[in-house]
Design a protein around this motif. Structure first.
Motif, PDB file in Angstrom:
ATOM      1  N   PHE A 119       0.791  -1.224   0.000  1.00 60.49           N
ATOM      2  CA  PHE A 119       0.000   0.000   0.000  1.00 60.49           C
ATOM      3  C   PHE A 119       0.831   1.286   0.000  1.00 60.49           C
ATOM      4  O   PHE A 119       0.326   2.338  -0.358  1.00 60.49           O
ATOM      5  N   ASP A 138       3.554   3.928  -1.220  1.00 64.58           N
ATOM      6  CA  ASP A 138       4.360   4.360  -2.362  1.00 64.58           C
ATOM      7  C   ASP A 138       5.654   4.946  -1.806  1.00 64.58           C
ATOM      8  O   ASP A 138       5.707   6.106  -1.386  1.00 64.58           O
ATOM      9  N   TYR A 186      -1.229  11.004   3.532  1.00 65.27           N
ATOM     10  CA  TYR A 186      -1.946   9.753   3.292  1.00 65.27           C
ATOM     11  C   TYR A 186      -2.379   9.662   1.830  1.00 65.27           C
ATOM     12  O   TYR A 186      -2.217   8.626   1.198  1.00 65.27           O
ATOM     13  N   GLU A 187      -2.914  10.744   1.285  1.00 60.61           N
ATOM     14  CA  GLU A 187      -3.331  10.759  -0.122  1.00 60.61           C
ATOM     15  C   GLU A 187      -2.140  10.650  -1.054  1.00 60.61           C
ATOM     16  O   GLU A 187      -2.221  10.079  -2.130  1.00 60.61           O
ATOM     17  N   VAL A 210      -0.028   6.662  -0.040  1.00 69.23           N
ATOM     18  CA  VAL A 210      -0.714   5.378   0.153  1.00 69.23           C
ATOM     19  C   VAL A 210      -1.606   5.112  -1.052  1.00 69.23           C
ATOM     20  O   VAL A 210      -2.427   5.941  -1.433  1.00 69.23           O
ATOM     21  N   TYR A 211      -1.406   3.928  -1.657  1.00 74.64           N
ATOM     22  CA  TYR A 211      -2.230   3.521  -2.798  1.00 74.64           C
ATOM     23  C   TYR A 211      -3.614   3.116  -2.317  1.00 74.64           C
ATOM     24  O   TYR A 211      -3.760   2.426  -1.314  1.00 74.64           O
ATOM     25  N   LYS A 212      -4.644   3.504  -3.060  1.00 72.06           N
ATOM     26  CA  LYS A 212      -5.994   3.065  -2.724  1.00 72.06           C
ATOM     27  C   LYS A 212      -6.235   1.650  -3.246  1.00 72.06           C
ATOM     28  O   LYS A 212      -6.916   0.856  -2.614  1.00 72.06           O
ATOM     29  N   TYR A 213      -5.670   1.347  -4.412  1.00 73.45           N
ATOM     30  CA  TYR A 213      -5.797   0.021  -5.021  1.00 73.45           C
ATOM     31  C   TYR A 213      -4.384  -0.491  -5.294  1.00 73.45           C
ATOM     32  O   TYR A 213      -3.832  -0.252  -6.366  1.00 73.45           O
ATOM     33  N   PRO A 214      -3.797  -1.203  -4.361  1.00 70.50           N
ATOM     34  CA  PRO A 214      -2.371  -1.538  -4.467  1.00 70.50           C
ATOM     35  C   PRO A 214      -2.027  -2.524  -5.587  1.00 70.50           C
ATOM     36  O   PRO A 214      -0.929  -2.493  -6.110  1.00 70.50           O
ATOM     37  N   GLN A 219      -3.191  -2.593  -8.579  1.00 66.30           N
ATOM     38  CA  GLN A 219      -3.224  -1.988  -9.901  1.00 66.30           C
ATOM     39  C   GLN A 219      -1.897  -1.345 -10.260  1.00 66.30           C
ATOM     40  O   GLN A 219      -1.614  -1.125 -11.432  1.00 66.30           O
ATOM     41  N   HIS A 220      -1.087  -1.047  -9.294  1.00 69.93           N
ATOM     42  CA  HIS A 220       0.201  -0.402  -9.525  1.00 69.93           C
ATOM     43  C   HIS A 220       1.278  -1.460  -9.649  1.00 69.93           C
ATOM     44  O   HIS A 220       1.322  -2.415  -8.893  1.00 69.93           O
TER      45      HIS A 220
END
Length: 132
Positions: free
Chosen positions: A99, A101, A118-119, A122-126, A128-129
């Motif tokens: 989660f 970055d 935090y924005e 931190v990835y919201k959808y880990p 996908q990256h």
């Protein structure tokens, strides 16, 4: 006859060729039957209670470990806490690896006054990256 045994091996010269009788050999006992052997080999009721302990070293080691860890409840609570600690370690490591970055953490905030870290990091959808 069956009562005499001829001795071929002698240790002294005067014993060579001497015949022995059953009285010379000692007391004669018949061979026991299979049933008599099984009855003699059966453990008594007193010994049957202790017969299940196969390895006394392992048995006494476990007894000492029980004493050393202060009883059943302490052992159970310790095991449960160890499992919870392991679960937390795995979950937190997964969070940090999936989660966060780490590139954004190294770069820091572009504007320091209005930065939502935090924005930013931190990835919201880990999943996908990709890596990096």
């Amino acid at each position: 006859t069956m009562e005499r045994i001829f001795q071929n091996t002698a240790t002294h010269d005067d014993d060579v060729g001497r015949e022995l009788t059953l009285q010379d050999c000692g007391h004669y006992e018949p061979v026991p039957s299979l049933q008599e052997l099984e009855q003699a080999a059966a453990p008594s009721q007193e010994l049957a209670e202790w017969d299940h302990v196969q390895n006394l070293d392992v048995f006494f080691t476990r007894i000492y470990k029980f004493y050393e860890e202060k009883g059943l409840w302490c052992i159970l609570i310790s095991r449960i806490l160890n499992i919870l600690t392991l679960g937390f370690t795995i979950a937190f490591s997964g969070f940090l690896l999936l989660f966060v970055d780490w590139g954004a953490v190294r770069r820091g905030c572009p504007v320091e006054d209005a930065c939502d870290f935090y924005e930013l990091a931190v990835y919201k959808y880990p999943l996908q990256h990709g890596p990096g």
